[in-house]
Design a protein around this motif. Structure first.
Motif, PDB file in Angstrom:
ATOM      1  N   LYS A 143      40.164  31.431  27.931  1.00 42.19           N
ATOM      2  CA  LYS A 143      39.458  30.890  29.097  1.00 42.19           C
ATOM      3  C   LYS A 143      40.097  31.352  30.409  1.00 42.19           C
ATOM      4  O   LYS A 143      40.428  30.550  31.284  1.00 42.19           O
ATOM      5  N   VAL A 144      40.276  32.661  30.494  1.00 40.62           N
ATOM      6  CA  VAL A 144      40.907  33.227  31.693  1.00 40.62           C
ATOM      7  C   VAL A 144      39.977  33.028  32.889  1.00 40.62           C
ATOM      8  O   VAL A 144      38.782  33.305  32.818  1.00 40.62           O
ATOM      9  N   MET A 145      40.530  32.499  33.976  1.00 42.58           N
ATOM     10  CA  MET A 145      39.736  32.259  35.181  1.00 42.58           C
ATOM     11  C   MET A 145      39.608  33.572  35.954  1.00 42.58           C
ATOM     12  O   MET A 145      40.614  34.145  36.387  1.00 42.58           O
ATOM     13  N   LEU A 146      38.361  34.035  36.109  1.00 44.25           N
ATOM     14  CA  LEU A 146      38.126  35.331  36.744  1.00 44.25           C
ATOM     15  C   LEU A 146      37.623  35.140  38.173  1.00 44.25           C
ATOM     16  O   LEU A 146      36.774  34.288  38.426  1.00 44.25           O
ATOM     17  N   PRO A 147      38.111  35.947  39.110  1.00 43.38           N
ATOM     18  CA  PRO A 147      37.626  35.816  40.487  1.00 43.38           C
ATOM     19  C   PRO A 147      36.184  36.284  40.606  1.00 43.38           C
ATOM     20  O   PRO A 147      35.743  37.167  39.873  1.00 43.38           O
ATOM     21  N   CYS A 148      35.436  35.667  41.519  1.00 41.57           N
ATOM     22  CA  CYS A 148      34.045  36.044  41.772  1.00 41.57           C
ATOM     23  C   CYS A 148      33.993  37.510  42.212  1.00 41.57           C
ATOM     24  O   CYS A 148      34.895  38.008  42.885  1.00 41.57           O
ATOM     25  N   LYS A 149      32.918  38.180  41.825  1.00 36.41           N
ATOM     26  CA  LYS A 149      32.702  39.586  42.184  1.00 36.41           C
ATOM     27  C   LYS A 149      32.741  39.792  43.705  1.00 36.41           C
ATOM     28  O   LYS A 149      33.051  40.873  44.191  1.00 36.41           O
ATOM     29  N   TYR A 150      32.410  38.728  44.453  1.00 37.79           N
ATOM     30  CA  TYR A 150      32.339  38.846  45.914  1.00 37.79           C
ATOM     31  C   TYR A 150      33.589  38.286  46.588  1.00 37.79           C
ATOM     32  O   TYR A 150      33.543  37.857  47.737  1.00 37.79           O
ATOM     33  N   SER A 151      34.715  38.286  45.859  1.00 34.60           N
ATOM     34  CA  SER A 151      35.960  37.762  46.431  1.00 34.60           C
ATOM     35  C   SER A 151      36.389  38.590  47.650  1.00 34.60           C
ATOM     36  O   SER A 151      36.972  38.058  48.585  1.00 34.60           O
ATOM     37  N   SER A 152      36.062  39.896  47.648  1.00 34.06           N
ATOM     38  CA  SER A 152      36.442  40.723  48.804  1.00 34.06           C
ATOM     39  C   SER A 152      35.634  40.345  50.047  1.00 34.06           C
ATOM     40  O   SER A 152      36.008  40.679  51.163  1.00 34.06           O
ATOM     41  N   ASN A 153      34.509  39.610  49.854  1.00 36.54           N
ATOM     42  CA  ASN A 153      33.717  39.132  51.002  1.00 36.54           C
ATOM     43  C   ASN A 153      34.178  37.755  51.476  1.00 36.54           C
ATOM     44  O   ASN A 153      33.617  37.211  52.414  1.00 36.54           O
ATOM     45  N   GLY A 154      35.123  37.151  50.738  1.00 37.46           N
ATOM     46  CA  GLY A 154      35.650  35.855  51.164  1.00 37.46           C
ATOM     47  C   GLY A 154      35.464  34.740  50.153  1.00 37.46           C
ATOM     48  O   GLY A 154      35.925  33.625  50.378  1.00 37.46           O
TER      49      GLY A 154
END
Ligand SMILES: [Zn+2]
Ligand SMILES: [Zn+2]
Ligand SMILES: [Zn+2]
Ligand SMILES: [Zn+2]
Length: 340
Positions: A143-154
């Motif tokens: 259950k690895v928590m993955l960052p949202c694809k739009y993390s570079s947008n904030g």
């Protein structure tokens, strides 16, 4: 004699002091190790307690506990797992994960987007890519928590892989291409709440698209075009929501057949917003009426695909001539939006 006894006493005292210092150091080391292990397991296991590992096979728990044992090296942090599993092309982590014969991974979306089916890392053929099920299992099982694809947008949201896609569809930091990008090569991209400003002129560059208010509005679209295909867009707003009214004219390949016309409505919102409305488009003149009713497309839907499928109001040049306003050479399209 007295001096010798004093010397022995001093040596004994020194040895006891060394043993005491060694014990204290060991105790401090053990305590630090335990604290680190607890915090790391919290990171890796979706923030859940160490004992809460429901859904994970017994053997995997054993492997994990072996990894965390005092004789093992440190288990990888979440950031390491994310960086190992991220696609080298788009730097996103998503399932399914594919790989070339040399083991270089690539995400499904980048694989589909390759013009030449070669591995971006080593150039071997990716005509028959294989799944990397082991990496997929690591992401799912732990259950690895993955960052949202739009993390570079904030966006700071993190989700397990099964829930990541659903968030990204409605992520407020998601960027969209300009709705008129196919028509005039506009390269603008922006968030959902910036689309209207870009289209109607509050923000540069802009297309100065007309905006009409109310549940029923009449839009005047050009009846002819010099281009092979032209998409015209206008905006209607009612019920606190913005709608794009799109009309495309396509020059027919057979010159005797004339142009073809396609019109539809797209809501500037997600599927949940689109499902709350229905629209009706009408052409009316001299006692004739041509009408189309449907649920508006949502913002992620592809307008071109819907028009190519005929899932819209479609008519030919001959039909258009029956409804065209001849004085101003425009097509009056009446659009009514209603709540369902
Ligand atoms: Zn990718
Ligand atoms: Zn490769
Ligand atoms: Zn997001
Ligand atoms: Zn644009």
């Amino acid at each position: 004699m007295l001096l010798s006894e004093q010397k022995t006493h001093l040596v004994l005292l020194f040895v006891r002091l060394k043993i005491f210092i060694f014990c204290v150091c060991r105790l401090v080391f053990c305590l630090t190790f335990e604290i680190e292990e607890v915090s790391m397991s919290g990171l890796e296991m979706d923030g859940s307690a160490v004992g809460d590992r429901s859904g994970i096979a017994e053997s995997e728990v054993q492997i994990a506990s072996q990894l965390r044992g005092p004789n093992a090296s440190r288990s990888p942090r979440t950031e390491s797992v994310v960086s190992i599993t991220e696609c080298p092309v788009c730097f996103d982590v998503s399932l399914p994960i594919y790989q070339c014969i040399n083991g270089h991974i690539i995400c499904n979306s980048c694989l589909q987007g390759l013009t030449e089916k070669n591995c971006p890392s080593c150039r071997v053929s990716l005509a028959k890519p294989t799944r990397n099920l082991a990496l997929e299992k690591v992401l799912k099982s732990y259950k690895v928590m993955l960052p949202c694809k739009y993390s570079s947008n904030g966006c700071t949201v993190k989700r397990v892989c099964e829930e990541k896609e659903a968030h990204q569809l409605i992520c407020p930091f998601k960027t969209y291409a300009c709705p008129m990008s196919n028509n005039n090569n506009c390269r603008w991209e922006g968030r959902l709440d910036e689309i209207v400003d870009h289209l109607k002129g509050r923000r540069r560059p802009s297309h100065f698209v007309p905006l009409l208010f109310g549940e029923t509005a009449t839009f005047y679209f050009p009846a002819e075009t010099d281009a092979e295909s032209q998409l015209a867009i206008q905006i209607q707003t009612c019920f606190g929501t913005y709608f794009l009214i799109a009309l495309k004219i396509t020059a027919a390949t057979d010159p005797n057949a004339g142009n073809e016309y396609f019109a539809l409505v797209q809501v500037i919102g997600h599927s949940e917003v689109a499902s709350r409305y229905a629209y009706r488009m009408e052409l009316e003149r001299d006692g004739r009426r041509l009408s189309w009713e449907a649920v508006p497309l949502e913002i992620s839907d592809n307008v071109k695909h819907a028009m190519d499928k005929g899932d819209c109001l479609c008519f030919s040049s001959k039909t258009m001539m029956l409804f065209k306003n001849r004085e101003i050479d425009l097509i009056p399209l009446v659009v009514t939006i209603s709540e369902v």
